[in-house]
Design an enzyme around this catalytic site. Sequence first.
Site, PDB file in Angstrom:
ATOM      1  N   LYS A  71       9.175  11.065  94.659  1.00 47.18           N
ATOM      2  CA  LYS A  71       9.846  11.369  95.870  1.00 47.18           C
ATOM      3  C   LYS A  71       9.851  13.121  95.910  1.00 47.18           C
ATOM      4  O   LYS A  71       9.853  13.805  94.883  1.00 47.18           O
ATOM      5  CB  LYS A  71      11.212  10.947  96.187  1.00 47.18           C
ATOM      6  N   HIS A 110      12.895  18.149  97.013  1.00 45.27           N
ATOM      7  CA  HIS A 110      12.835  19.216  98.488  1.00 45.27           C
ATOM      8  C   HIS A 110      14.207  20.378  98.285  1.00 45.27           C
ATOM      9  O   HIS A 110      14.838  20.392  97.309  1.00 45.27           O
ATOM     10  CB  HIS A 110      12.939  18.384  99.364  1.00 45.27           C
ATOM     11  N   HIS A 166      17.553  19.511  96.872  1.00 46.46           N
ATOM     12  CA  HIS A 166      17.865  19.364  95.574  1.00 46.46           C
ATOM     13  C   HIS A 166      18.162  20.631  94.799  1.00 46.46           C
ATOM     14  O   HIS A 166      18.710  20.630  93.549  1.00 46.46           O
ATOM     15  CB  HIS A 166      16.410  18.710  94.769  1.00 46.46           C
TER      16      HIS A 166
HETATM   17  N1  ARG Z   1      18.669  10.261  92.018  1.00 49.10           N
HETATM   18  C1  ARG Z   1      19.988  10.616  92.897  1.00 49.10           C
HETATM   19  C2  ARG Z   1      19.511  10.984  94.113  1.00 49.10           C
HETATM   20  O1  ARG Z   1      18.672  11.720  94.286  1.00 49.10           O
HETATM   21  C3  ARG Z   1      20.939  11.338  92.270  1.00 49.10           C
HETATM   22  C4  ARG Z   1      21.691  10.811  91.084  1.00 49.10           C
HETATM   23  C5  ARG Z   1      22.736  11.259  90.726  1.00 49.10           C
HETATM   24  N2  ARG Z   1      23.403  10.875  89.666  1.00 49.10           N
HETATM   25  C6  ARG Z   1      24.066   9.826  89.344  1.00 49.10           C
HETATM   26  N3  ARG Z   1      24.618   9.613  87.931  1.00 49.10           N
HETATM   27  N4  ARG Z   1      24.223   8.893  89.993  1.00 49.10           N
HETATM   28  O2  ARG Z   1      20.403  10.767  95.221  1.00 49.10           O
END
Ligand code: ARG
Length: 575
Positions: free
Chosen positions: A130, A133, A136
């Site tokens: 993904k 962007h 982030h």
């Molecule tokens: N990958 C997730 C996202 O992009 C964020 C992860 C955050 N960390 C966690 N331990 N849930 O939305």
Amino acid sequence: MDFKDEIAKEIAKSPQGRDAGLCADEIREMIEIPQESRMGDYAFPCFRLAKALRKAPPQIAREMAESLGGAEIFERVEAVNAYVNAFLKKSALIGAVLTAAASERERFGASDLGKGRKVIVEYSSPNIAKPFHIGHIRSTVIGNAINNIYAFLGYDTVRVNHLGDYGTQFGKMIVAYRRWGDREDVERRPIRSLLSYYTKFHEEAERDPSLEDEARLAFARLERGEEAERALWQWFRDESLKEFNRVYAMLGVSFDSYAGESFYSNKMERVLELLREKNLLRESEGAQIVELSDFDMPPALITKKDGSTLYITRDIAAAIYRQEHYGFHKNIYVVASQQNLHFRQWIKIIELLGFEWAGDCVHIPFGLVSLDDGTMSTRAGRVVFLEDVLNRAIERTREIVIEKNVNTDNVDETARQVGVGAVIFQELSNNRIKDYVFSWDKILNFDGETGPYVQYSHARASSVLRKDAAALAAALADAAALAPALRESESAYALAKLIYRFPDAVREAGEKYEPSIVTRHVVDVAQAFNRFYHDERILAEDETEKRAKLALAFAARQTMGNGLRLLGMAAPERM
Ligand code: ARG
């Protein structure tokens, strides 16, 4: 030297402090730092003493001011209404600052507060295949700064990137790639290619629902560890990471662990067992849930009808793993505020499982970033890649560096340090919870409260220090003795006071998980330094005066440099 401590001791010893029965620690907590310097360096409010002393607070203040007046560390002590305002002996404070900076240098502002304690800082955590962007940037940059601050405070930190590298979407990705994918395409532009196949999958699946079944099958094979699916998934992950790592390198960000969601895929059974043991699982339309209505939250979905686990299940497993593997003092998650509910839910579940360390799991939320630049709107459905934003910042900075004829022998390097630094600094300028608008004009303004401004001030201090290396060396060897030479300079004292407070600012930033406290403090130091630079001739005729001023410029430079590095920025010597 901790002046607050000294003052607290003096007050505790005074007849008023003694009679009120306050100990130095209690007094220390009550001492305030006035907004305006004409109200002194420290102020002590007397309201709370009124009852014990049976006197009006202003009278207590008057009497206390009188009894403190003779103490060695004060220049003078005044009563204003119910407050006792204390003015330190300027040379005492300046002397403390000059010696601390000269002896601690790179460690000025650091402490061993966290010694022997492990803190996990999880940040960035993008989803593979993904786009990485502009959204982030927040987790990445705020998390990196929080990690640096905790490490500086002596904690043993572990930087974790909890990659979103698992879930049923990978079944779709595999099917999409097999149908429409091209290996070379993926190798050239991994994320853009994978994303386009994925989008196509959704378009095609509208017409042909059997694609969804195919994807479920592919995911089931991936979960069983079938060779072909596993290899494809691994490849998607590797290619995505290559792209992420390019951005991390630009930002100067790194990690100790990339254990993401897939890492926990074989630890799901244990979570389900624990939940069952505590009788927390309920069945609902074939799915397994944890009911949370007692805590005013919707139920948490733990497994779907087909038995597959979810994002939240993996977070529960991750927290348990981290506690067992690292034995953390704190487990910090730097994740957008949109996920507040998700974190409240799973941390509650950890608590319901009886893990007393649930309270040591801390979600650090932050607001949204949007762009002021029409050409980069996300609303139009176009994704704004972080890498493009950084490259653009570097490009624009390069133009400014050339146009302003900035002093550097390496234009590319300076453009990179200042351009990327400008983006980072803006990111960390406001309270993290606030939404903000990304504005090119604001971040690259060399005169505003910006990254370039602080970096420029740092370079300006470095430059003056280079002018007389011998005098500087002599100054640093005997910094304490030089303080009296600066006693008369208003701007020197204002600067020294801010430098003196830098270690407190770092500590407070750590306690509140708020890097903007450091950002604002370095802006204040930069402004005070520039005033000093403007008001005073640093390379003065008189040798002692020159050394004193160089020692203060050195302390200012060290403070700005240490602050910038904590924020994750470069501190160039020339600009
Ligand atoms: N990958 C997730 C996202 O992009 C964020 C992860 C955050 N960390 C966690 N331990 N849930 O939305």
